[in-house]
Design a protein around this motif. Sequence first.
Motif, mmCIF file in Angstrom:
data_model
loop_
_atom_site.group_PDB
_atom_site.id
_atom_site.type_symbol
_atom_site.label_atom_id
_atom_site.label_comp_id
_atom_site.label_asym_id
_atom_site.label_seq_id
_atom_site.Cartn_x
_atom_site.Cartn_y
_atom_site.Cartn_z
ATOM 1 N N VAL A 104 44.825 48.451 46.237
ATOM 2 C CA VAL A 104 45.726 47.710 47.117
ATOM 3 C C VAL A 104 46.759 48.689 47.637
ATOM 4 C CG1 VAL A 104 47.534 45.955 47.204
ATOM 5 C CG2 VAL A 104 45.397 45.477 45.983
ATOM 6 N N ASN A 105 46.939 48.699 48.944
ATOM 7 C CA ASN A 105 47.933 49.566 49.577
ATOM 8 C C ASN A 105 49.032 48.699 50.168
ATOM 9 O OD1 ASN A 105 46.490 52.137 49.222
ATOM 10 N ND2 ASN A 105 45.039 51.245 50.676
ATOM 11 N N VAL A 106 50.270 49.085 49.918
ATOM 12 C CA VAL A 106 51.395 48.318 50.440
ATOM 13 C C VAL A 106 52.537 49.278 50.740
ATOM 14 C CG1 VAL A 106 52.303 47.837 48.135
ATOM 15 C CG2 VAL A 106 52.853 46.297 50.019
ATOM 16 N N ALA A 107 53.322 48.954 51.740
ATOM 17 C CA ALA A 107 54.481 49.770 52.079
ATOM 18 C C ALA A 107 55.650 49.408 51.180
ATOM 19 C CB ALA A 107 54.857 49.572 53.544
ATOM 20 N N GLU A 108 56.439 50.414 50.868
ATOM 21 C CA GLU A 108 57.618 50.179 50.030
ATOM 22 C C GLU A 108 58.505 49.119 50.661
ATOM 23 O OE1 GLU A 108 60.261 53.551 49.471
ATOM 24 O OE2 GLU A 108 60.672 52.912 47.408
ATOM 25 N N GLY A 109 58.977 48.189 49.822
ATOM 26 C CA GLY A 109 59.836 47.123 50.309
ATOM 27 C C GLY A 109 59.086 45.857 50.673
ATOM 28 N N ASN A 110 57.781 45.967 50.872
ATOM 29 C CA ASN A 110 56.976 44.784 51.187
ATOM 30 C C ASN A 110 56.532 44.082 49.913
ATOM 31 O OD1 ASN A 110 57.250 45.372 53.853
ATOM 32 N ND2 ASN A 110 55.089 45.809 54.242
ATOM 33 N N PRO A 111 56.213 42.801 50.026
ATOM 34 C CA PRO A 111 55.687 42.104 48.844
ATOM 35 C C PRO A 111 54.273 42.584 48.508
ATOM 36 C CG PRO A 111 55.633 40.684 50.765
ATOM 37 C CD PRO A 111 56.359 41.919 51.185
ATOM 38 N N LEU A 112 53.937 42.519 47.233
ATOM 39 C CA LEU A 112 52.599 42.920 46.819
ATOM 40 C C LEU A 112 51.941 41.811 46.007
ATOM 41 C CD1 LEU A 112 52.241 43.803 43.530
ATOM 42 C CD2 LEU A 112 53.872 45.545 44.280
ATOM 43 N N THR A 113 50.622 41.751 46.102
ATOM 44 C CA THR A 113 49.809 40.841 45.293
ATOM 45 C C THR A 113 48.596 41.597 44.791
ATOM 46 O OG1 THR A 113 50.478 38.888 46.552
ATOM 47 C CG2 THR A 113 48.473 38.708 45.236
ATOM 48 N N VAL A 114 48.340 41.496 43.508
ATOM 49 C CA VAL A 114 47.128 42.038 42.900
ATOM 50 C C VAL A 114 46.366 40.859 42.314
ATOM 51 C CG1 VAL A 114 46.157 43.652 41.237
ATOM 52 C CG2 VAL A 114 48.316 44.188 42.376
ATOM 53 N N LYS A 115 45.122 40.681 42.751
ATOM 54 C CA LYS A 115 44.377 39.461 42.436
ATOM 55 C C LYS A 115 43.603 39.557 41.120
ATOM 56 C CE LYS A 115 43.826 38.191 47.281
ATOM 57 N NZ LYS A 115 42.864 37.955 48.391
ATOM 58 N N CYS A 116 43.510 38.401 40.466
ATOM 59 C CA CYS A 116 42.756 38.311 39.219
ATOM 60 C C CYS A 116 42.201 36.898 39.089
ATOM 61 C CB CYS A 116 43.657 38.622 38.031
ATOM 62 S SG CYS A 116 42.934 38.271 36.403
ATOM 63 N N THR A 117 40.921 36.775 38.797
ATOM 64 C CA THR A 117 40.335 35.496 38.423
ATOM 65 C C THR A 117 39.654 35.663 37.073
ATOM 66 O OG1 THR A 117 38.290 35.979 39.606
ATOM 67 C CG2 THR A 117 39.985 34.743 40.798
ATOM 68 N N TYR A 118 39.519 34.565 36.348
ATOM 69 C CA TYR A 118 39.023 34.644 34.979
ATOM 70 C C TYR A 118 38.007 33.543 34.714
ATOM 71 C CZ TYR A 118 41.976 30.622 34.208
ATOM 72 O OH TYR A 118 42.538 29.379 34.296
ATOM 73 N N SER A 119 37.301 33.708 33.610
ATOM 74 C CA SER A 119 36.384 32.683 33.138
ATOM 75 C C SER A 119 36.425 32.662 31.627
ATOM 76 C CB SER A 119 34.958 32.986 33.616
ATOM 77 O OG SER A 119 34.033 32.072 33.060
ATOM 78 N N VAL A 120 36.732 31.489 31.061
ATOM 79 C CA VAL A 120 36.699 31.284 29.612
ATOM 80 C C VAL A 120 36.121 29.906 29.337
ATOM 81 C CG1 VAL A 120 38.660 32.786 29.089
ATOM 82 C CG2 VAL A 120 39.048 30.372 29.541
ATOM 83 N N SER A 121 35.672 29.713 28.122
ATOM 84 C CA SER A 121 35.091 28.414 27.785
ATOM 85 C C SER A 121 36.169 27.376 27.508
ATOM 86 C CB SER A 121 34.168 28.544 26.570
ATOM 87 O OG SER A 121 34.872 29.102 25.481
ATOM 88 N N GLY A 122 37.310 27.813 26.995
ATOM 89 C CA GLY A 122 38.411 26.913 26.722
ATOM 90 C C GLY A 122 39.565 27.183 27.662
ATOM 91 N N ASN A 123 40.770 27.010 27.156
ATOM 92 C CA ASN A 123 41.961 27.370 27.931
ATOM 93 C C ASN A 123 42.289 28.835 27.700
ATOM 94 O OD1 ASN A 123 42.535 24.820 29.127
ATOM 95 N ND2 ASN A 123 43.217 24.109 27.121
ATOM 96 N N PRO A 124 42.866 29.472 28.707
ATOM 97 C CA PRO A 124 43.067 30.925 28.592
ATOM 98 C C PRO A 124 44.462 31.335 28.163
ATOM 99 C CG PRO A 124 43.422 30.273 30.838
ATOM 100 C CD PRO A 124 43.139 29.005 30.067
#
Lengths: 116, 114
Positions: free
Chosen positions: A11-31
Motif C-alpha cells: 500500500v502506497n500513501v502520501a504522508e499526511g493522508n489517511p491509510l487503510t490496510v485490509k484484512c479479512t479472516y475465517s474462523v469456525s467460531g468467533n475471532p
Amino acid sequence: AQSVAQPEDQVNVAEGNPLTVKCTYSVSGNPYLFWYVQYPNRGLQFLLKYITGDNLVKGSYGFEAEFNKSQTSFHLKKPSALVSDSALYFCAVRDMAGTGRRALTFGSGTRLQVQP
Amino acid sequence: GAGVSQTPSNKVTEKGKYVELRCDPISGHTALYWYRQSLGQGPEFLIYFQGTGAADDSGLPNDRFFAVRPEGSVSTLKIQRTERGDSAVYLCASSPDPAPNEQFFGPGTRLTVL
C-alpha cells in the motif's frame, strides 16, 4: 481451520493522508484479531487487538482497526500517515472456540510505504 | 523490563547437521510459541507450550523438528538432519497465559542451511 487474507502486497500513501490496510479472516467460531508491525531486522511489535466489545479498537502510534463481523474484516486505519509508519504489517486471528488453536494464524503481510 | 530474547541471532549450518535454537521468554509468561517465517510470508505456527508441556505441536512440519521447555521457562527448538528448505527466521513469542493476550515476539533466529 482458521485463515487470514491480506489482499494487498503493498500500500502506497502520501504522508499526511489517511491509510487503510485490509484484512479479512475465517474462523469456525468467533475471532480474536490482532495487528502486528514488523520493521526491518526487528521482531514483530503488537499494535492492537479485538477481543470483544466496541467494534472500533484503538492501538499504538495512532492506529485503529474496525471489526466488521458481517464482512469478516478487520481493516487497519490511521487518519494521517507518517513516513515512519513505513513497515510490514501483519493481521492475525485466533479462534475463540475452546477447541480452537491457541496460536495465531497470520496473513502474508502488507508492506506500507509512506511517501514524504 | 527484558523482552523475549533468542539466541543465536544468526545460524549458518550445512545440510544434514543438527541445530538448536534457544528462546528466553518474558519472566512469568507461562505460554510460549514457536513460529517460522519464510521470506515474504507471515509467521507460521510450529508449537505451543503451556508451562512445561507441549499443548499443541500440530504445526511441526515433520519428525525432524522437536522442541522442549523442561522447566517452564527457556525453550529449545531442535532440528535434526537439516535441509535447505528449513532456512527461515524462527520466531519465539510468549504471553502471560493462554487467554487471548497479545503475544510478545523475540527478534528471531535466522537459520541458513547451505
